[in-house]
Design a protein around this motif. Structure first.
Motif, PDB file in Angstrom:
ATOM      1  N   GLY A  54      94.249  44.817  66.817  1.00  0.00           N
ATOM      2  CA  GLY A  54      94.456  45.361  65.479  1.00  0.00           C
ATOM      3  C   GLY A  54      93.576  44.771  64.406  1.00  0.00           C
ATOM      4  O   GLY A  54      93.580  45.281  63.274  1.00  0.00           O
ATOM      5  N   LYS A  55      92.820  43.718  64.699  1.00  0.00           N
ATOM      6  CA  LYS A  55      92.006  43.083  63.664  1.00  0.00           C
ATOM      7  C   LYS A  55      90.677  42.614  64.224  1.00  0.00           C
ATOM      8  O   LYS A  55      90.575  42.235  65.392  1.00  0.00           O
ATOM      9  CB  LYS A  55      92.739  41.887  63.041  1.00  0.00           C
ATOM     10  CG  LYS A  55      93.948  42.250  62.215  1.00  0.00           C
ATOM     11  CD  LYS A  55      94.379  41.094  61.314  1.00  0.00           C
ATOM     12  CE  LYS A  55      94.870  39.905  62.093  1.00  0.00           C
ATOM     13  NZ  LYS A  55      95.388  38.843  61.175  1.00  0.00           N
ATOM     14  N   ASN A  56      89.666  42.633  63.356  1.00  0.00           N
ATOM     15  CA  ASN A  56      88.348  42.119  63.719  1.00  0.00           C
ATOM     16  C   ASN A  56      87.727  41.463  62.492  1.00  0.00           C
ATOM     17  O   ASN A  56      87.742  42.018  61.395  1.00  0.00           O
ATOM     18  CB  ASN A  56      87.441  43.241  64.229  1.00  0.00           C
ATOM     19  CG  ASN A  56      85.996  42.787  64.373  1.00  0.00           C
ATOM     20  OD1 ASN A  56      85.119  43.297  63.700  1.00  0.00           O
ATOM     21  ND2 ASN A  56      85.743  41.794  65.223  1.00  0.00           N
ATOM     22  N   HIS A  57      87.202  40.256  62.694  1.00  0.00           N
ATOM     23  CA  HIS A  57      86.542  39.527  61.610  1.00  0.00           C
ATOM     24  C   HIS A  57      85.127  39.166  62.056  1.00  0.00           C
ATOM     25  O   HIS A  57      84.924  38.661  63.173  1.00  0.00           O
ATOM     26  CB  HIS A  57      87.311  38.249  61.270  1.00  0.00           C
ATOM     27  CG  HIS A  57      86.644  37.402  60.227  1.00  0.00           C
ATOM     28  ND1 HIS A  57      86.744  37.671  58.876  1.00  0.00           N
ATOM     29  CD2 HIS A  57      85.857  36.288  60.342  1.00  0.00           C
ATOM     30  CE1 HIS A  57      86.069  36.762  58.202  1.00  0.00           C
ATOM     31  NE2 HIS A  57      85.513  35.921  59.063  1.00  0.00           N
ATOM     32  N   THR A  58      84.157  39.424  61.180  1.00  0.00           N
ATOM     33  CA  THR A  58      82.748  39.149  61.480  1.00  0.00           C
ATOM     34  C   THR A  58      82.120  38.402  60.311  1.00  0.00           C
ATOM     35  O   THR A  58      82.431  38.693  59.140  1.00  0.00           O
ATOM     36  CB  THR A  58      81.971  40.451  61.744  1.00  0.00           C
ATOM     37  OG1 THR A  58      82.563  41.137  62.850  1.00  0.00           O
ATOM     38  CG2 THR A  58      80.500  40.163  62.052  1.00  0.00           C
ATOM     39  N   GLU A  59      81.255  37.457  60.636  1.00  0.00           N
ATOM     40  CA  GLU A  59      80.532  36.702  59.613  1.00  0.00           C
ATOM     41  C   GLU A  59      79.050  36.661  59.943  1.00  0.00           C
ATOM     42  O   GLU A  59      78.658  36.482  61.110  1.00  0.00           O
ATOM     43  CB  GLU A  59      81.059  35.261  59.513  1.00  0.00           C
ATOM     44  CG  GLU A  59      82.483  35.163  59.030  1.00  0.00           C
ATOM     45  CD  GLU A  59      82.997  33.729  58.968  1.00  0.00           C
ATOM     46  OE1 GLU A  59      84.189  33.538  58.678  1.00  0.00           O
ATOM     47  OE2 GLU A  59      82.196  32.794  59.225  1.00  0.00           O
ATOM     48  N   ASP A  80      84.059  41.955  53.028  1.00  0.00           N
ATOM     49  CA  ASP A  80      85.272  41.292  52.559  1.00  0.00           C
ATOM     50  C   ASP A  80      85.003  40.170  51.565  1.00  0.00           C
ATOM     51  O   ASP A  80      85.917  39.707  50.896  1.00  0.00           O
ATOM     52  CB  ASP A  80      86.045  40.734  53.758  1.00  0.00           C
ATOM     53  CG  ASP A  80      87.405  40.200  53.372  1.00  0.00           C
ATOM     54  OD1 ASP A  80      88.196  40.946  52.769  1.00  0.00           O
ATOM     55  OD2 ASP A  80      87.669  39.012  53.664  1.00  0.00           O
ATOM     56  N   GLY A  81      83.753  39.675  51.495  1.00  0.00           N
ATOM     57  CA  GLY A  81      83.475  38.604  50.545  1.00  0.00           C
ATOM     58  C   GLY A  81      82.356  37.702  51.040  1.00  0.00           C
ATOM     59  O   GLY A  81      81.799  37.870  52.126  1.00  0.00           O
ATOM     60  N   ILE A  82      82.040  36.731  50.186  1.00  0.00           N
ATOM     61  CA  ILE A  82      80.959  35.796  50.481  1.00  0.00           C
ATOM     62  C   ILE A  82      81.453  34.384  50.200  1.00  0.00           C
ATOM     63  O   ILE A  82      82.304  34.176  49.329  1.00  0.00           O
ATOM     64  CB  ILE A  82      79.700  36.132  49.641  1.00  0.00           C
ATOM     65  CG1 ILE A  82      78.471  35.403  50.190  1.00  0.00           C
ATOM     66  CG2 ILE A  82      79.918  35.818  48.166  1.00  0.00           C
ATOM     67  CD1 ILE A  82      77.177  35.914  49.602  1.00  0.00           C
ATOM     68  N   GLY A  83      80.947  33.425  50.951  1.00  0.00           N
ATOM     69  CA  GLY A  83      81.426  32.063  50.786  1.00  0.00           C
ATOM     70  C   GLY A  83      80.355  31.023  51.052  1.00  0.00           C
ATOM     71  O   GLY A  83      79.402  31.252  51.802  1.00  0.00           O
ATOM     72  N   PHE A  84      80.545  29.877  50.432  1.00  0.00           N
ATOM     73  CA  PHE A  84      79.623  28.752  50.530  1.00  0.00           C
ATOM     74  C   PHE A  84      80.311  27.654  51.348  1.00  0.00           C
ATOM     75  O   PHE A  84      81.482  27.340  51.125  1.00  0.00           O
ATOM     76  CB  PHE A  84      79.285  28.269  49.122  1.00  0.00           C
ATOM     77  CG  PHE A  84      78.520  26.988  49.066  1.00  0.00           C
ATOM     78  CD1 PHE A  84      77.176  26.948  49.385  1.00  0.00           C
ATOM     79  CD2 PHE A  84      79.146  25.806  48.680  1.00  0.00           C
ATOM     80  CE1 PHE A  84      76.470  25.759  49.320  1.00  0.00           C
ATOM     81  CE2 PHE A  84      78.453  24.618  48.612  1.00  0.00           C
ATOM     82  CZ  PHE A  84      77.106  24.595  48.937  1.00  0.00           C
ATOM     83  N   LEU A 125      75.566  29.722  53.644  1.00  0.00           N
ATOM     84  CA  LEU A 125      76.074  30.840  52.839  1.00  0.00           C
ATOM     85  C   LEU A 125      76.405  31.970  53.807  1.00  0.00           C
ATOM     86  O   LEU A 125      75.546  32.390  54.598  1.00  0.00           O
ATOM     87  CB  LEU A 125      75.024  31.287  51.820  1.00  0.00           C
ATOM     88  CG  LEU A 125      75.476  32.327  50.792  1.00  0.00           C
ATOM     89  CD1 LEU A 125      76.559  31.756  49.875  1.00  0.00           C
ATOM     90  CD2 LEU A 125      74.285  32.814  49.963  1.00  0.00           C
ATOM     91  N   PHE A 126      77.659  32.487  53.717  1.00  0.00           N
ATOM     92  CA  PHE A 126      78.120  33.459  54.705  1.00  0.00           C
ATOM     93  C   PHE A 126      78.755  34.665  54.020  1.00  0.00           C
ATOM     94  O   PHE A 126      79.390  34.536  52.972  1.00  0.00           O
ATOM     95  CB  PHE A 126      79.140  32.829  55.647  1.00  0.00           C
ATOM     96  CG  PHE A 126      78.547  31.793  56.563  1.00  0.00           C
ATOM     97  CD1 PHE A 126      78.102  32.153  57.816  1.00  0.00           C
ATOM     98  CD2 PHE A 126      78.413  30.478  56.148  1.00  0.00           C
ATOM     99  CE1 PHE A 126      77.549  31.198  58.661  1.00  0.00           C
ATOM    100  CE2 PHE A 126      77.859  29.518  56.976  1.00  0.00           C
ATOM    101  CZ  PHE A 126      77.416  29.887  58.237  1.00  0.00           C
ATOM    102  N   ALA A 127      78.557  35.823  54.643  1.00  0.00           N
ATOM    103  CA  ALA A 127      79.217  37.056  54.214  1.00  0.00           C
ATOM    104  C   ALA A 127      80.226  37.447  55.284  1.00  0.00           C
ATOM    105  O   ALA A 127      79.937  37.369  56.481  1.00  0.00           O
ATOM    106  CB  ALA A 127      78.194  38.164  54.013  1.00  0.00           C
TER     107      ALA A 127
END
Length: 865
Positions: free
Chosen positions: A818-823, A848-852, A838-840
């Motif tokens: 039911g879920k999948n997450h990709t970076e 879904d967003g960006i992070g440091f 730095l990742f999306a």
């Protein structure tokens, strides 16, 4: 009568003993200035001497006639005859500047530099010269000096009872006389006949002295990519600065320039002899972490077409973290015996004289095929870069000794790719000044003689195997010991360790409050086994409870990595075994009110055994029994923020029910052709060109929830694309069967981080997932792909090429029902030490967003919890 007898006996001894006289001199240019890197070679005794920076040298020789050949890179070689009798001989030698002329070929934009034609030949012949010598015996004189010119005040540390600043602006000296024996393919025996030094223990010159076992034709000479390696054209540019003649030889002066600034690469000059394509001289330099080493070597023809190094000169410059130092090392070599590989010979024609594989050698079918390909390549008028690469590989097949082939087939890695047996003569540190005057090839300067007035005997000992041993005394302990902890020796094999004042307060969290206590470790190390016992007891201020734990480890079967672990205790612990570092949780909780780790109480016993069934095939089996209880926050204090999150993972409202779970586990891992080295008699795995396959099984039995079977499998590998680039991938999958665990500690968890700073490596973790967000008791599929290179984007900026960091591209994905997450991301840093990235993030394919992220995986390597 007695006096007359002694006089007659003395005369007989003197008449029977060979007479030696000292020959000394100075090598200058036409203006009277010392010639840099000047060397002397004496044909009759096959001995080389590297003059010092004042151009001076000295040697003791028997009476007779000798041919002295003086040379320096960039100067004309001078040969003179010297007659040695009973009187000392003093020479004043003047060398003239050498004039290099360019060949008729003109360098233009349409035609490559003629240096490439020379280097293709030299590279194709490098394997021949690498294996040209079957054995030799030599005597090597080494002299080194080093002076620390600047030490910043912040590094005023204590060492050996003296402040490190006490060594500033003082000259330190090391001298040694050695007998060195080489036997193909790569075995060295070094016997230290005499040695003296006043070097402090803080100064390590081991790398500078590795020159004794260095071969310029080795593709990784001095731990760097040689400009004579088969892949050299990928990393170096070459320029022909000119040609000159020395006797019957035409010498090409080749400028070597790395295409990128990298500590694995060298720069400088090679002097290549035409037609035979061997090295006549080398002047190369490399810089790493602020340490620059310049290496100059003089080669002479010891036997026909066998040019060996007879003198070395090394300059050392250090500029690291405010510490500045300079060093100078000289090496003079005398060859006593040299035996060539009889399977190699020399071919002469009207146009060329070069070494070849001897015709009488019995070739294998594979070698015959290689010889045919070599002949075909030799028939070409010009070689391409690819031809030179092929030729070098084919030549390696032709001339590589059988012992070397067997050594390559062996999975055991030897230090520095060589087998070095080091022994020290019992009189090495007792040689008097008369002995040193006899063997010393360089005169001592006034400053050097003053330095020896504070002589401290060479800190060089050997164990039963003839290896270096470092010894240290343990004092009563300083305040730093009590602060950070210390290990004490109990006899020769036992030890005791405590964690100091820092270890007395290791953690703060909202469930327990502050931990107050200590962890002690005691153990013993034998050659075939070892054990350790580590009890810990901590009082938790918020819960007013005791957390305790006992860990016992037994190490056995050192060549099979036998390891038995027994542990038990009653303590609070993370729901996830792959969770964040508790140190980072403590800091984020105390300062910012962020508590990414959620805790439960466990009373447990656990046993795990690990053993190598075969090389690269690892089997683990064990069991555990846990009584579990839910915990809640007992305080909410933080310095800069408000109340924390509840101690329920992933937004759960209902705490975990009390339960007891028994687990039985088995794990099998296989890495084909897994190389290893021996450390303290115990096998340590290093690397492999093949993937690592793993299969795991867990049987869980619960008194409250469903029993279950868990099966998971994975494959991982690091592929070195070239010395600067590598590809790393991990693929894993698993599933729970015949039931699904109801307690969160039994779920499958993943390496995630809610904080912008983490102790996880970026190659196998997720940066934008909260802890427990994807924890599952069903099925999962996880993949990580990392491409790392020394030169991607910002490393192309010239001034940044001096810094030791890599750039990486990351792709990772995680699927559960039911879920999948990709970076996708980019990072810079030093692998296994620290990275900034730095990742999306994408959820079910949507942005879904960006992070440091700041990753510091070295914390885990250091044992930080």
């Amino acid at each position: 009568m007695r006096t007359s007898f002694l006089l007659i006996l003395w005369c007989c001894v003197m008449m029977a003993s060979p007479l030696y006289s000292q020959v000394k001199g100075k090598i200058t240019d036409s203006s009277g200035e010392p010639v840099p890197n000047a060397a002397l070679y004496i044909r009759e005794v096959t001995q080389g001497i590297m003059a010092d920076n004042q151009g001076e040298f000295q040697i003791n020789l028997k009476e007779g006639s000798y041919t002295f050949e003086f040379s320096s890179l960039g100067y004309e070689r001078l040969s003179i005859s010297v007659v040695v009798d009973k009187k000392p001989v003093t020479l004043a030698v003047e060398l003239e500047k050498k004039t290099y002329s360019l060949p008729e070929v003109v360098v233009s934009s349409k035609r490559e530099d003629p240096a490439y034609a020379v280097m293709r030949k030299a590279i194709s012949m490098a394997p021949f010269y690498l294996h040209q010598i079957k054995r030799y015996e030599s005597e090597v004189y080494l002299k080194g000096t080093i002076k620390v010119e600047k030490i910043p005040s912040i590094l005023k540390i204590q060492a050996g009872g003296q402040s490190l600043k006490d060594i500033q602006n003082k000259l330190f000296l090391i001298e040694s006389q050695n007998q060195v024996r080489f036997t193909a393919p790569n075995n060295y025996e070094q016997h230290v006949v005499a040695a003296s030094s006043n070097l402090p223990e803080e100064i390590d010159v081991t790398d500078a002295l590795d020159v004794i076992t260095t071969n310029i034709y080795d593709p990784e000479a001095m731990g760097r990519i040689s400009p004579l390696s088969a892949q050299a054209f990928s990393f170096y540019k070459f320029h022909l600065e000119g040609i000159t003649f020395e006797g019957n030889h035409m010498v090409n002066k080749i400028r070597v320039t790395p295409k990128k600034k990298n500590p694995k690469l060298v720069s400088g000059w090679l002097y290549i002899i035409e037609n035979s394509w061997n090295v006549q001289g080398a002047d190369l330099a490399a810089t790493e972490f602020g340490v620059t080493l310049r290496f100059t070597a003089s080669y002479n023809e010891i036997k026909p077409y066998a040019f060996l190094p007879t003198a070395y000169d090394m300059d050392l410059k250090i500029d690291v973290m405010g510490v500045k130092a300079t060093g100078k090392y000289y090496s003079s070599v005398q060859y006593k015996e040299v035996e060539l590989n009889e399977e190699q010979g020399v071919i002469r024609s009207k146009t060329a004289t070069r070494p070849v594989v001897a015709q009488e050698k019995t070739l294998t079918a594979k070698q015959q095929k290689a010889q045919q390909k070599i002949d075909k390549l030799n028939a070409k008028e010009e070689l391409s870069n690819r031809d030179a690469y092929k030729m070098a590989k084919l030549m390696e097949e032709m001339v590589e000794p059988e012992e070397r082939r067997k050594e390559k087939e062996s999975l055991e890695l030897l230090p520095g790719n060589t087998s070095l047996k080091l022994t020290v003569d019992s009189l090495a540190k007792k040689r008097d000044s008369l002995y040193w005057e006899e063997v010393r090839a360089l005169p001592l300067r006034t400053e050097e003689r003053e330095s020896f007035k504070t002589l401290d005997s060479l800190k060089l000992l050997t164990d039963d195997q003839g290896q270096r041993v470092i010894t240290a005394s343990v004092g009563a302990g300083s305040s730093g010991d009590w602060w950070g902890g210390k290990q004490y020796q109990l006899g020769k094999k036992g030890y005791f360790r405590f964690n100091g004042l820092i270890g007395a307060v290791p953690e703060y969290n909202f469930v327990d409050g502050v931990w107050l206590g200590q962890r002690l470790t005691m153990g013993m190390n034998e050659k075939k086994y070892g054990f350790s016992l580590s009890p810990s007891v901590y009082y938790t201020t918020a819960r007013e409870a005791i957390n305790w734990q006992i860990d016992g480890n037994l190490y056995y079967a050192p060549l099979r990595n036998g390891y038995l672990s027994l542990s038990g205790g009653n303590t609070s612990t993370d729901f996830s075994k792959d969770g964040e570092l508790r140190l980072l949780n403590s800091l984020s909780s105390l300062f910012f009110g962020e508590n990414p780790i959620r805790f439960y109480q466990k009373r447990y016993i656990e046993a795990v055994n690990r053993i190598d069934i075969a090389n690269g095939l690892v089997f683990m089996a064990g069991f555990s029994v846990e009584d579990r209880n839910a915990l809640h926050n007992n305080l909410s204090y933080s310095i800069f923020s408000g109340p924390p999150h509840a101690n329920t993972p992933n937004g759960q409202v209902i705490p975990m029910e009390d339960n007891r779970t028994t687990k039985y586990m088995a794990y099998l891992e296989y890495t084909p052709r897994h190389y290893y080295h021996l450390q303290g008699g115990r096998k340590r795995y290093a690397h492999s060109k093949f993937p690592t396959f793993a299969l795991g099984y867990v049987r869980g039995i619960s008194n409250r929830f469903s029993n279950y079977h868990l099966i998971d499998a994975s494959i991982r590998q690091q592929i070195e694309l070239n010395p600067f680039d590598y590809l790393n991938y991990t693929l894993s999958a698993g599933a729970f069967m015949d039931g699904h665990p109801g307690a969160l500690p039994d779920f499958k968890h993943f390496r995630t981080s809610e904080l912008f700073i983490t102790g996880n490596a970026l190659e196998n973790s997720f940066s934008l997932l909260d802890n427990y967000q994807y924890s599952t008791n069903r099925r999962w599929l996880e993949a990580h792909l990392t491409y790392s290179t020394a030169y991607l984007l910002i490393k192309h900026i010239p001034f940044l090429q001096n810094y030791m960091f890599n750039e990486s591209l990351h792709a990772r994905t995680l699927w559960i029902p039911g879920k999948n997450h990709t970076e996708l991301g980019y990072s810079i840093g030093i692998r296994n030490v620290g990275n900034i990235g730095l990742f999306a993030g994408f959820e079910n394919g949507n942005y879904d967003g960006i992070g440091f992220t700041i990753a510091i995986p070295i914390l885990r390597e250091m044992g930080v919890r």
